[in-house]
Design a protein around this motif. Structure first.
Motif, PDB file in Angstrom:
ATOM      1  N   LYS A  16       0.821  -1.218   0.000  1.00 26.23           N
ATOM      2  CA  LYS A  16       0.000   0.000   0.000  1.00 26.23           C
ATOM      3  C   LYS A  16       0.855   1.269   0.000  1.00 26.23           C
ATOM      4  O   LYS A  16       0.471   2.277  -0.589  1.00 26.23           O
ATOM      5  CB  LYS A  16      -0.951  -0.002   1.201  1.00 26.23           C
ATOM      6  N   ILE A  17       2.007   1.216   0.638  1.00 26.90           N
ATOM      7  CA  ILE A  17       2.875   2.393   0.684  1.00 26.90           C
ATOM      8  C   ILE A  17       3.417   2.703  -0.715  1.00 26.90           C
ATOM      9  O   ILE A  17       3.415   3.850  -1.157  1.00 26.90           O
ATOM     10  CB  ILE A  17       4.016   2.203   1.707  1.00 26.90           C
ATOM     11  N   ASN A  18       3.866   1.665  -1.426  1.00 21.21           N
ATOM     12  CA  ASN A  18       4.348   1.886  -2.793  1.00 21.21           C
ATOM     13  C   ASN A  18       3.234   2.435  -3.682  1.00 21.21           C
ATOM     14  O   ASN A  18       3.475   3.317  -4.509  1.00 21.21           O
ATOM     15  CB  ASN A  18       4.916   0.601  -3.388  1.00 21.21           C
ATOM     16  N   TRP A  19       2.019   1.910  -3.518  1.00 21.44           N
ATOM     17  CA  TRP A  19       0.896   2.426  -4.298  1.00 21.44           C
ATOM     18  C   TRP A  19       0.642   3.899  -3.976  1.00 21.44           C
ATOM     19  O   TRP A  19       0.353   4.695  -4.866  1.00 21.44           O
ATOM     20  CB  TRP A  19      -0.366   1.589  -4.061  1.00 21.44           C
ATOM     21  N   ALA A  20       0.772   4.270  -2.721  1.00 22.25           N
ATOM     22  CA  ALA A  20       0.569   5.672  -2.333  1.00 22.25           C
ATOM     23  C   ALA A  20       1.647   6.565  -2.960  1.00 22.25           C
ATOM     24  O   ALA A  20       1.352   7.675  -3.429  1.00 22.25           O
ATOM     25  CB  ALA A  20       0.580   5.803  -0.810  1.00 22.25           C
ATOM     26  N   ILE A  21       2.870   6.075  -2.990  1.00 23.11           N
ATOM     27  CA  ILE A  21       3.951   6.828  -3.629  1.00 23.11           C
ATOM     28  C   ILE A  21       3.665   6.986  -5.123  1.00 23.11           C
ATOM     29  O   ILE A  21       3.785   8.092  -5.677  1.00 23.11           O
ATOM     30  CB  ILE A  21       5.318   6.140  -3.391  1.00 23.11           C
ATOM     31  N   ARG A  35      -4.228   2.576 -10.864  1.00 25.33           N
ATOM     32  CA  ARG A  35      -4.604   2.433  -9.458  1.00 25.33           C
ATOM     33  C   ARG A  35      -4.523   0.982  -9.029  1.00 25.33           C
ATOM     34  O   ARG A  35      -4.650   0.074  -9.845  1.00 25.33           O
ATOM     35  CB  ARG A  35      -6.036   2.935  -9.263  1.00 25.33           C
ATOM     36  N   GLN A  36      -4.371   0.783  -7.744  1.00 25.22           N
ATOM     37  CA  GLN A  36      -4.343  -0.543  -7.172  1.00 25.22           C
ATOM     38  C   GLN A  36      -5.734  -1.147  -7.275  1.00 25.22           C
ATOM     39  O   GLN A  36      -6.735  -0.488  -6.950  1.00 25.22           O
ATOM     40  CB  GLN A  36      -3.907  -0.490  -5.714  1.00 25.22           C
TER      41      GLN A  36
END
Length: 146
Positions: A3-8, A142-143
């Motif tokens: 989730k952190i990589n997706w947020a980045i 998007r994820q």
């Protein structure tokens, strides 16, 4: 991809020039931690590069179109070898279905379109659609949420 990589990635897709400090502030990481994750995604090929988006209209290209090409027998390979030489073609995809190719093109005017079609018809039958407006422009990846 967590989730952190997706947020980045979401922040970088909004603005690829945003600082790692700003990304970290928004998602709760330090700047070095963001930089490390970005570097790993670059090395893994998740982030393929950064680019400048241009306004074709402000550069004098007043007309955009989608052109489908159904290649003549034996002409698809020749087209694939020369497609990068057509300056008007900004996106080109090999597809399934009746046509072999779908292209997005930018043109100065209708005369420019006619000249491009005259070049393309040596490779196959074309079908042209004039683009009136963008409905979704630069949609971010998007994820998937199950």
């Amino acid at each position: 991809m967590d989730k952190i990589n997706w947020a980045i990635l979401e922040e970088l897709q909004k603005n690829a020039r945003v600082s790692f400090t700003e990304i970290g502030r928004k998602i709760g990481l330090t700047s070095p931690a963001v930089a490390e994750r970005v570097k790993k995604m670059e090395d893994a090929g998740v982030i393929k590069g950064y680019q400048t988006k241009l306004s074709h209209q402000k550069m004098g290209y007043q007309l955009r179109a989608i052109i489908n090409l159904r290649a003549f027998t034996g002409r698809l390979k020749a087209f694939l070898e020369t497609v990068k030489n057509f300056e008007e073609i900004v996106n080109c995809y090999r597809i399934t279905g009746n046509e072999n190719i779908i292209m997005e093109v930018v043109l100065h005017d209708q005369v420019h379109l006619e000249k491009l079609i005259d070049k393309l018809i040596t490779y196959g039958e074309t079908r042209t659609h004039i683009i009136l407006s963008d409905v979704i422009e630069d949609a971010p990846v998007r994820q998937w949420k199950d």
